[in-house]
Design a protein around this motif. Structure first.
Motif, mmCIF file in Angstrom:
data_model
loop_
_atom_site.group_PDB
_atom_site.id
_atom_site.type_symbol
_atom_site.label_atom_id
_atom_site.label_comp_id
_atom_site.label_asym_id
_atom_site.label_seq_id
_atom_site.Cartn_x
_atom_site.Cartn_y
_atom_site.Cartn_z
ATOM 1 N N PHE A 34 0.952 11.014 2.609
ATOM 2 C CA PHE A 34 0.554 10.340 1.373
ATOM 3 C C PHE A 34 1.373 9.076 1.166
ATOM 4 O O PHE A 34 0.854 8.000 0.878
ATOM 5 C CB PHE A 34 0.769 11.296 0.192
ATOM 6 N N SER A 35 2.676 9.217 1.353
ATOM 7 C CA SER A 35 3.557 8.112 1.027
ATOM 8 C C SER A 35 3.358 6.921 1.968
ATOM 9 O O SER A 35 3.475 5.769 1.549
ATOM 10 C CB SER A 35 4.994 8.619 1.091
ATOM 11 N N LEU A 65 2.984 5.101 -6.639
ATOM 12 C CA LEU A 65 3.281 6.323 -7.379
ATOM 13 C C LEU A 65 3.745 7.430 -6.447
ATOM 14 O O LEU A 65 4.449 8.336 -6.857
ATOM 15 C CB LEU A 65 2.022 6.773 -8.115
ATOM 16 N N GLY A 66 3.334 7.352 -5.175
ATOM 17 C CA GLY A 66 3.761 8.358 -4.206
ATOM 18 C C GLY A 66 5.275 8.426 -4.091
ATOM 19 O O GLY A 66 5.850 9.501 -3.941
ATOM 20 N N SER A 72 0.830 -1.202 0.000
ATOM 21 C CA SER A 72 0.000 0.000 0.000
ATOM 22 C C SER A 72 0.869 1.258 0.000
ATOM 23 O O SER A 72 0.621 2.203 -0.740
ATOM 24 C CB SER A 72 -0.908 0.018 1.230
ATOM 25 N N ALA A 73 1.913 1.237 0.811
ATOM 26 C CA ALA A 73 2.733 2.446 0.953
ATOM 27 C C ALA A 73 3.547 2.745 -0.303
ATOM 28 O O ALA A 73 3.637 3.885 -0.741
ATOM 29 C CB ALA A 73 3.657 2.304 2.157
ATOM 30 N N TYR A 87 -5.311 9.427 -8.459
ATOM 31 C CA TYR A 87 -4.218 8.449 -8.534
ATOM 32 C C TYR A 87 -4.405 7.535 -9.747
ATOM 33 O O TYR A 87 -3.450 7.177 -10.431
ATOM 34 C CB TYR A 87 -4.263 7.638 -7.252
ATOM 35 N N SER A 141 -5.721 -0.697 -1.718
ATOM 36 C CA SER A 141 -5.873 -0.329 -0.311
ATOM 37 C C SER A 141 -6.842 0.842 -0.171
ATOM 38 O O SER A 141 -7.611 0.909 0.775
ATOM 39 C CB SER A 141 -4.520 -0.011 0.322
ATOM 40 N N SER A 201 0.538 6.197 3.268
ATOM 41 C CA SER A 201 -0.911 5.888 3.204
ATOM 42 C C SER A 201 -1.594 6.179 4.534
ATOM 43 O O SER A 201 -2.449 5.417 4.986
ATOM 44 C CB SER A 201 -1.176 4.422 2.855
HETATM 45 N N1 TRP Z 1 1.068 5.439 -0.273
HETATM 46 C C1 TRP Z 1 0.719 5.199 -1.631
HETATM 47 C C2 TRP Z 1 1.841 5.699 -2.524
HETATM 48 O O1 TRP Z 1 2.815 6.184 -2.062
HETATM 49 C C3 TRP Z 1 -0.575 5.828 -2.018
HETATM 50 C C4 TRP Z 1 -1.677 5.461 -1.113
HETATM 51 C C5 TRP Z 1 -2.239 4.247 -0.945
HETATM 52 C C6 TRP Z 1 -2.374 6.340 -0.275
HETATM 53 N N2 TRP Z 1 -3.232 4.319 -0.032
HETATM 54 C C7 TRP Z 1 -3.333 5.579 0.394
HETATM 55 C C8 TRP Z 1 -2.233 7.676 -0.039
HETATM 56 C C9 TRP Z 1 -4.165 6.173 1.316
HETATM 57 C C10 TRP Z 1 -3.057 8.252 0.893
HETATM 58 C C11 TRP Z 1 -4.008 7.530 1.574
HETATM 59 O O2 TRP Z 1 1.740 5.628 -3.702
#
Ligand code: TRP
Length: 450
Positions: free
Chosen positions: A226-227, A27-28, A23-24, A106, A323, A229
């Protein structure tokens, strides 16, 4: 409140790490981090970003894990399980809204990766000069194809999410994350051999505190949320599938370290090339798509590398969007009594509508102006509002709830590796950060930005 069905929990610890990292990492790390760092002056942004990961990211991640693992409920239900019928459950709703907003924009970028994958496979990138690559992206983005790819991506996401998280994500992430890692390291080595390498590395690593402004600070905080999540209940929802033996603090630290490492490696991959090929680092969301193909083109067998890379990026995006959709799907299933398939269909339908608007904000809707607001780009609005405002607000809410409302003995038990014996150092520091540091710091950053 509807009764949830009994949950099956994660089978292995590796599965837990693979899923949270899945999840983490997305693209972030590879798309958003380099462009945000580029817009916000490179090194200053990187320092703040790492500081936010340590001070806010890891503790808030632990808070989400503690709340999810102890209640075994999705984001809306977790708050109500501890404080039934209180206003706290609306925090869950904010989280669902922000994950839907993020899912929408996204998926547009994930759609771009699909286009670049297909073009790479057809060999369409290999004979192009740097300026031709630039105009290729500019002409692609103003057409209708981005809308088509957004919808294709969301449909793929529908089929995976509708089948349930654990099997799909757990298996996919187990293979994908290590492969992505190896590929990025190989490309980094290549970038470090470019003539602009030292300039690129200086931009990223040479500390220049004079570049720190309120907008850099809020950007770095938003990127940290964001990164990882965080702040939208995604990690909370995943941790509701943890067993009582899943170590919370350790899992949070592993997830945060791998995530940050991949972001930094992406910076090392991009910025030497940015300076070598004379692209502006402050290009914005399109940066990666214009720079990466230039790198691949100069490698022997460039077509294979770029196809492989964009395919991995597409898969990494998929494990992230799964996620996000899971957060809304769990809400509709647990709280509204919907069947999983219908809940997924509803989530994806909402994302198709807003994703289409985001995809068009570089073409038909690019000249949009609104009363009181002025010129308005829907994509940037979704990106900015969700990451820099809603996620940190979600972070404050979950911190305060776990730090102050959840019973302290329960929190300590969740954070300690061994339930008996004296609480670990983490179990002592983290509640303090959740009660005081996180809410106060995030609020100050908001106020300064106003
Ligand atoms: N963390 C993910 C990334 O870096 C993006 C992501 C997934 C996200 N789930 C999230 C960002 C929930 C915010 C909230 O690409």
């Amino acid at each position: 409140m509807k009764q949830s069905s009994p949950r099956s929990l994660f089978a292995t610890r590796l599965g837990v790490i693979a899923t949270t990292v899945g999840s983490a990492v997305g693209l972030g790390n590879i798309w958003r981090f380099p462009y945000e760092a580029g817009v916000h002056g490179g090194s200053a942004f990187l320092i703040l970003y790492i500081a936010f990961i340590l001070i806010l990211g890891v503790p808030v991640l632990c808070a989400e894990f503690a709340l999810g693992r102890s209640t075994h409920r999705g984001v809306f239900g977790a708050f109500s399980a501890i404080r039934p019928r209180s206003r706290w459950r609306w925090s869950g709703l904010i989280a669902v809204v922000s994950s839907l907003m993020i899912l929408s924009f996204y998926s547009v970028v994930a759609g771009w990766t699909l286009e670049y994958f297909i073009v790479s496979v057809k060999g369409g990138l290999s004979s192009l000069s740097d300026s031709e690559l630039h105009s290729l992206f500019s002409s692609f983005i103003v057409g209708w194809r981005p809308v088509g790819w957004t919808i294709v991506f969301l449909l793929i996401n529908y089929f995976v999410t509708a089948r349930g998280v654990q099997k799909g994500v757990e298996r996919l992430s187990n293979i994908l994350t290590p492969m992505l890692f190896i590929l990025i390291i190989a490309f980094c080595i290549n970038s470090l051999l470019l003539p602009g390498a030292s300039e690129g590395l200086a931009f990223l690593f040479h500390p220049d505190f004079s570049k720190i402004t309120p907008s850099v600070v809020i950007g770095a905080m938003g990127q940290a949320f964001f990164s990882l999540s965080l702040g939208s209940g995604v990690m909370l929802t995943y941790s509701s599938y943890f067993t009582d033996h899943t170590p919370i603090v350790r899992s949070a630290m592993i997830t945060a370290s791998l995530d940050t490492l991949i972001a930094i490696l992406s910076g090392i991959l991009i910025f030497p090339a940015v300076f070598t090929y004379g692209v502006s680092p402050a290009e914005g969301p399109t940066l990666v798509f214009e720079v990466l193909p230039s790198i691949f083109n100069r490698l022997p067998g460039g077509m294979i590398w770029s196809a492989l890379f964009f395919f991995m990026l597409f898969l990494a995006s998929l494990t992230s969007t799964m996620s996000m959709s899971e957060c809304a799907v769990t809400y509709f299933v647990e709280e509204k009594g919907m069947r999983r398939k219908s809940a997924t269909a509803l989530t994806i339908a909402v994302a198709v509508v807003f994703g289409t608007l985001c995809a068009l904000s570089f073409s038909s809707l690019s000249g949009l102006t609104l009363p009181f607001v002025g010129s308005f780009n829907i994509f940037n609005f979704f990106d900015y509002t969700s990451s820099n405002i809603l996620l940190p607000v979600g972070g404050i809410l979950v911190s305060v709830f776990v730090g102050r409302i959840m019973s302290r003995s329960q929190l300590t038990k969740q954070l300690s590796a061994r339930p008996s014996g004296a609480p670990s150092i983490a179990a002592r520091i983290i509640p303090f950060i959740l009660c005081w540091v996180a809410p106060v710091l995030i609020t100050i950053i908001f106020l300064v930005n106003l």
